[in-house]
Motif scaffolding. Structure first.
Motif, PDB file in Angstrom:
ATOM      1  N   ASP B 108     -16.706 -13.091 -30.685  1.00 37.81           N
ATOM      2  CA  ASP B 108     -17.771 -13.863 -30.469  1.00 37.81           C
ATOM      3  C   ASP B 108     -18.497 -13.593 -29.504  1.00 37.81           C
ATOM      4  OD1 ASP B 108     -17.297 -17.735 -29.124  1.00 37.81           O
ATOM      5  OD2 ASP B 108     -19.034 -16.468 -29.721  1.00 37.81           O
ATOM      6  N   TYR B 109     -19.787 -13.077 -29.701  1.00 42.17           N
ATOM      7  CA  TYR B 109     -20.591 -12.110 -28.918  1.00 42.17           C
ATOM      8  C   TYR B 109     -21.558 -13.222 -28.341  1.00 42.17           C
ATOM      9  CZ  TYR B 109     -18.909  -8.255 -31.619  1.00 42.17           C
ATOM     10  OH  TYR B 109     -18.232  -7.260 -32.018  1.00 42.17           O
ATOM     11  N   LYS B 110     -21.893 -14.145 -28.696  1.00 38.15           N
ATOM     12  CA  LYS B 110     -22.710 -15.281 -28.150  1.00 38.15           C
ATOM     13  C   LYS B 110     -22.141 -15.730 -26.747  1.00 38.15           C
ATOM     14  CE  LYS B 110     -25.921 -17.887 -30.784  1.00 38.15           C
ATOM     15  NZ  LYS B 110     -26.427 -18.984 -31.570  1.00 38.15           N
ATOM     16  N   ALA B 111     -20.851 -16.099 -26.878  1.00 35.02           N
ATOM     17  CA  ALA B 111     -20.111 -16.414 -25.917  1.00 35.02           C
ATOM     18  C   ALA B 111     -19.955 -15.450 -24.793  1.00 35.02           C
ATOM     19  CB  ALA B 111     -18.708 -17.103 -26.146  1.00 35.02           C
ATOM     20  N   ALA B 114     -23.016 -15.074 -22.818  1.00 30.16           N
ATOM     21  CA  ALA B 114     -23.289 -16.118 -21.994  1.00 30.16           C
ATOM     22  C   ALA B 114     -22.467 -15.791 -20.662  1.00 30.16           C
ATOM     23  CB  ALA B 114     -22.905 -17.503 -22.529  1.00 30.16           C
ATOM     24  N   VAL B 115     -21.226 -15.478 -20.765  1.00 33.98           N
ATOM     25  CA  VAL B 115     -20.445 -15.140 -19.629  1.00 33.98           C
ATOM     26  C   VAL B 115     -20.881 -14.055 -18.806  1.00 33.98           C
ATOM     27  CG1 VAL B 115     -18.042 -14.254 -18.895  1.00 33.98           C
ATOM     28  CG2 VAL B 115     -18.269 -15.838 -20.682  1.00 33.98           C
ATOM     29  N   TYR B 116     -21.316 -13.094 -19.310  1.00 33.56           N
ATOM     30  CA  TYR B 116     -21.823 -11.799 -18.692  1.00 33.56           C
ATOM     31  C   TYR B 116     -23.256 -12.408 -17.807  1.00 33.56           C
ATOM     32  CZ  TYR B 116     -18.592  -8.942 -21.294  1.00 33.56           C
ATOM     33  OH  TYR B 116     -17.517  -8.603 -21.931  1.00 33.56           O
ATOM     34  N   GLU B 117     -24.035 -13.174 -18.670  1.00 38.33           N
ATOM     35  CA  GLU B 117     -25.320 -13.675 -17.815  1.00 38.33           C
ATOM     36  C   GLU B 117     -25.004 -14.419 -16.632  1.00 38.33           C
ATOM     37  OE1 GLU B 117     -28.019 -13.266 -21.789  1.00 38.33           O
ATOM     38  OE2 GLU B 117     -28.237 -15.098 -20.798  1.00 38.33           O
ATOM     39  N   ARG B 118     -24.134 -15.341 -17.000  1.00 40.39           N
ATOM     40  CA  ARG B 118     -23.631 -16.087 -15.671  1.00 40.39           C
ATOM     41  C   ARG B 118     -23.159 -15.311 -14.665  1.00 40.39           C
ATOM     42  NH1 ARG B 118     -21.426 -19.806 -19.447  1.00 40.39           N
ATOM     43  NH2 ARG B 118     -19.300 -19.000 -18.980  1.00 40.39           N
ATOM     44  N   ALA B 135     -22.596  -3.054 -24.639  1.00 38.70           N
ATOM     45  CA  ALA B 135     -21.597  -2.765 -25.686  1.00 38.70           C
ATOM     46  C   ALA B 135     -21.963  -3.676 -26.760  1.00 38.70           C
ATOM     47  CB  ALA B 135     -20.422  -2.991 -24.951  1.00 38.70           C
ATOM     48  N   ILE B 136     -22.398  -5.161 -26.451  1.00 36.26           N
ATOM     49  CA  ILE B 136     -22.456  -6.205 -27.467  1.00 36.26           C
ATOM     50  C   ILE B 136     -23.552  -5.905 -28.170  1.00 36.26           C
ATOM     51  CG2 ILE B 136     -23.396  -8.511 -27.755  1.00 36.26           C
ATOM     52  CD1 ILE B 136     -21.764  -9.294 -24.994  1.00 36.26           C
ATOM     53  N   LEU B 137     -24.727  -5.261 -27.695  1.00 44.64           N
ATOM     54  CA  LEU B 137     -25.899  -4.953 -28.513  1.00 44.64           C
ATOM     55  C   LEU B 137     -25.447  -3.958 -29.932  1.00 44.64           C
ATOM     56  CD1 LEU B 137     -28.631  -5.031 -25.759  1.00 44.64           C
ATOM     57  CD2 LEU B 137     -28.246  -6.642 -27.873  1.00 44.64           C
ATOM     58  N   ALA B 142     -27.230  -3.465 -33.136  1.00 41.12           N
ATOM     59  CA  ALA B 142     -28.949  -3.444 -32.205  1.00 41.12           C
ATOM     60  C   ALA B 142     -28.914  -2.447 -31.347  1.00 41.12           C
ATOM     61  CB  ALA B 142     -28.956  -4.726 -31.583  1.00 41.12           C
ATOM     62  N   TYR B 143     -28.916  -0.914 -31.959  1.00 49.66           N
ATOM     63  CA  TYR B 143     -29.062  -0.024 -31.073  1.00 49.66           C
ATOM     64  C   TYR B 143     -30.598   0.341 -30.234  1.00 49.66           C
ATOM     65  CZ  TYR B 143     -24.748   1.714 -32.813  1.00 49.66           C
ATOM     66  OH  TYR B 143     -23.406   1.854 -33.275  1.00 49.66           O
ATOM     67  N   GLU B 144     -31.403  -0.035 -30.922  1.00 49.40           N
ATOM     68  CA  GLU B 144     -32.885  -0.155 -30.264  1.00 49.40           C
ATOM     69  C   GLU B 144     -33.037  -1.073 -28.972  1.00 49.40           C
ATOM     70  OE1 GLU B 144     -35.754   1.936 -33.203  1.00 49.40           O
ATOM     71  OE2 GLU B 144     -35.791   1.415 -31.282  1.00 49.40           O
ATOM     72  N   GLN B 145     -32.425  -2.168 -29.369  1.00 48.56           N
ATOM     73  CA  GLN B 145     -32.225  -3.126 -28.099  1.00 48.56           C
ATOM     74  C   GLN B 145     -31.349  -2.724 -27.123  1.00 48.56           C
ATOM     75  OE1 GLN B 145     -31.840  -6.939 -30.087  1.00 48.56           O
ATOM     76  NE2 GLN B 145     -32.186  -8.010 -27.897  1.00 48.56           N
TER      77      GLN B 145
END
Lengths: 209, 294
Positions: B108-111, B114-118, B135-137, B142-145
């Motif tokens: 659940d990469y979105k969640a 969100a935790v990391y951003e908060r 690591a999520i990217l 999404a290696y470029e990102q």
């Protein structure tokens, strides 16, 4: 293309899975030594995988040691005379990495050094679960020919991995000492005393029959 | 095998206090060298469960047990570790990292993001949270990102060697060799005593493949050969670079050949007592006969 049957020798399958599980968080690749036999009518090709030579787990495909490893594997195969370099395998670092286009570069590199590269095995990481006896075989098989796209082989045409081999493989994977002593060519290149041919594991796999 | 002998010391003793000490020492050893060995950590978790120690080593060991549990998707153990840490320390960025990791192992990469951003909003100076974002990217292919995020991070934390190393590997994955070479050069500046970074720089230039890059690669390989001749990788790299340079007419044939023979000689010495010597001899002989015909 003719139909293909893939037959595994114990030590080849065990080493293949050991390579996947030891470097579970990195991409790994290696080559197979084996034989290719055609039926009389040329309609069936039996690929017998006798040995698995684990090559690299660091920064594929830019790793120059891959080139050296493939050339040395070819020399080892020639020395044995009765086997040839017949294929290669790849396991991606990501959970969902199991597509053949991610390993095109590996097939190209191996094909540069041998004409017999017929088999590509890719790990289906979603099936690499802790209890390997209950899981499906975590591999996807592709037949490769120069100039053509890899063709996925249907699993019913392959020799099913027997439960006895799965149980044997599990013993090896659970043995901490054996896992620590397993090394690939990248490890050997940093420490020459590491045996990347893993002969001790081959002899153990024969002893535990 | 040192790691196994340390592990065995933890399991062989029957004295409780000694077992706790050895376990905590073993976990510190794993943390110090950033070794990821869930198969060795998980059997020692009962020692942590039965212990009522309140030292920094103990809590770091519990955190390491959480990572090991995450590696094998052992949710119950993972939750036990997080609950224990939360009871002792309350809400903090290290706990938030574990919470984010819990979401990551469930894909659940979105969640998780969100935790990391908060958490980063409250604790903007935590390198580990930025690294989890990278690591999520990578997990999302999404290696470029991931490279962009890592570069932004490195503008602030420019002495983080581990991140520069990660950036090298991301650029190598993307086949962006010039960028990878720049990142490798930063590693050399940060830690000039680490010979591996010089070798990595040489290998990247070998991959670039132009005449100037191969000359640079050869220089760096020679430097590493001076300080680390017993490593086969160095010698193989020198062989490959000399072989590649021999295809260029402007390359100095004399120097190239001498370096090739130097690498061959040392490889033979390295393998002289090995049953593998025949393969190395043939590799060296086959390459030299093609490239250095007089």
């Amino acid at each position: 293309m003719s139909d293909v049957m893939v037959v595994w020798k114990d030590e080849a399958y065990i080493q293949l899975l050991m390579h996947f599980y030891k470097y579970a968080t990195e991409s790994v690749c290696g080559v197979f030594l084996g034989t290719t036999e055609y039926s009389e009518s040329q309609s069936l090709c039996t690929i017998t995988v006798y040995d698995c030579l684990p090559l690299c787990h660091i920064s594929l495909p830019s790793n120059p040691m891959l080139q050296v490893g493939i050339q040395l594997s070819q020399i080892i195969a020639k020395e044995k005379k009765w086997v040839a370099l017949i294929g290669c395998y790849f396991a991606g670092e990501r959970f969902d990495a199991s597509e053949p286009n991610q390993s095109d570069w590996l097939v190209d590199r191996v094909s540069q050094h041998c004409d017999n590269c017929k088999l590509l095995v890719i790990s289906d990481n979603r099936k690499l679960v802790p209890d390997i006896r209950t899981s499906q075989v975590p591999l996807r098989f592709f037949q490769v020919s120069s100039g053509e796209m890899a063709k996925e082989l249907e699993t019913d045409k392959l020799d099913i991995i027997p439960m006895s081999l799965l149980e044997k493989t599990e013993k090896f994977l659970l043995d901490k000492e054996i896992m620590e002593s397993f090394h690939d060519f990248d490890d050997h290149c940093m420490e020459p005393s590491f045996d990347w041919l893993n002969r001790h594991i081959k002899s153990l796999s024969l002893d535990t029959d | 095998m040192e790691i196994l002998s340390r592990f065995r010391k933890c399991t062989l003793t029957t004295n409780t206090i000694e077992r706790i000490d050895r376990t905590l020492e073993f976990f510190s050893f794993l943390r110090f060298y950033s070794l990821r060995r869930p198969a060795l950590v998980l059997p020692l978790v009962p020692v942590l469960r039965d212990t009522q120690v309140d030292t920094i080593e103990y809590w770091q060991a519990v955190e390491l047990a959480a990572f090991a549990a995450a590696d094998v998707s052992n949710y119950s153990l993972f939750n036990w570790c997080c609950d224990k840490i939360k009871k002792r320390f309350g809400d903090n960025w290290r706990l938030n990292r574990l919470v984010g990791l819990f979401h990551e192992i469930r894909l659940d990469y979105k969640a998780a993001a969100a935790v990391y951003e908060r958490s980063l909003a409250k604790h903007p100076s935590c390198p580990e949270l930025y690294k989890r974002q990278v690591a999520i990217l990578k997990s999302l292919n999404a290696y470029e990102q991931a490279a962009v995020v890592l570069c932004d991070y490195l503008k602030t934390f420019m002495v983080d060697e581990e991140s520069w190393c990660e950036l090298v590997y991301i650029y190598l994955h993307l086949r962006k060799y010039e960028e990878a070479a720049f990142a490798a050069s930063e590693l050399i500046i940060l830690n000039p005593s680490n010979w591996f970074y010089f070798l990595l720089f040489a290998e990247i230039h070998y991959n670039i493949g132009s005449y100037e890059s191969l000359v640079t690669a050869r220089k760096y390989c020679c430097y590493v050969c001076k300080i680390q001749r017993s490593c086969p990788r160095v010698l193989y790299d020198l062989l490959l670079v000399c072989k590649a340079l021999a295809t260029f007419s402007q390359a100095s044939k004399n120097m190239n050949e001498r370096l090739y023979l130097f690498a061959s000689k040392h490889l033979r010495q390295l393998y002289k007592n090995s049953c593998f010597l025949f393969a190395v001899e043939e590799l060296v002989a086959c390459s030299s006969s093609k490239k250095f015909k007089h």
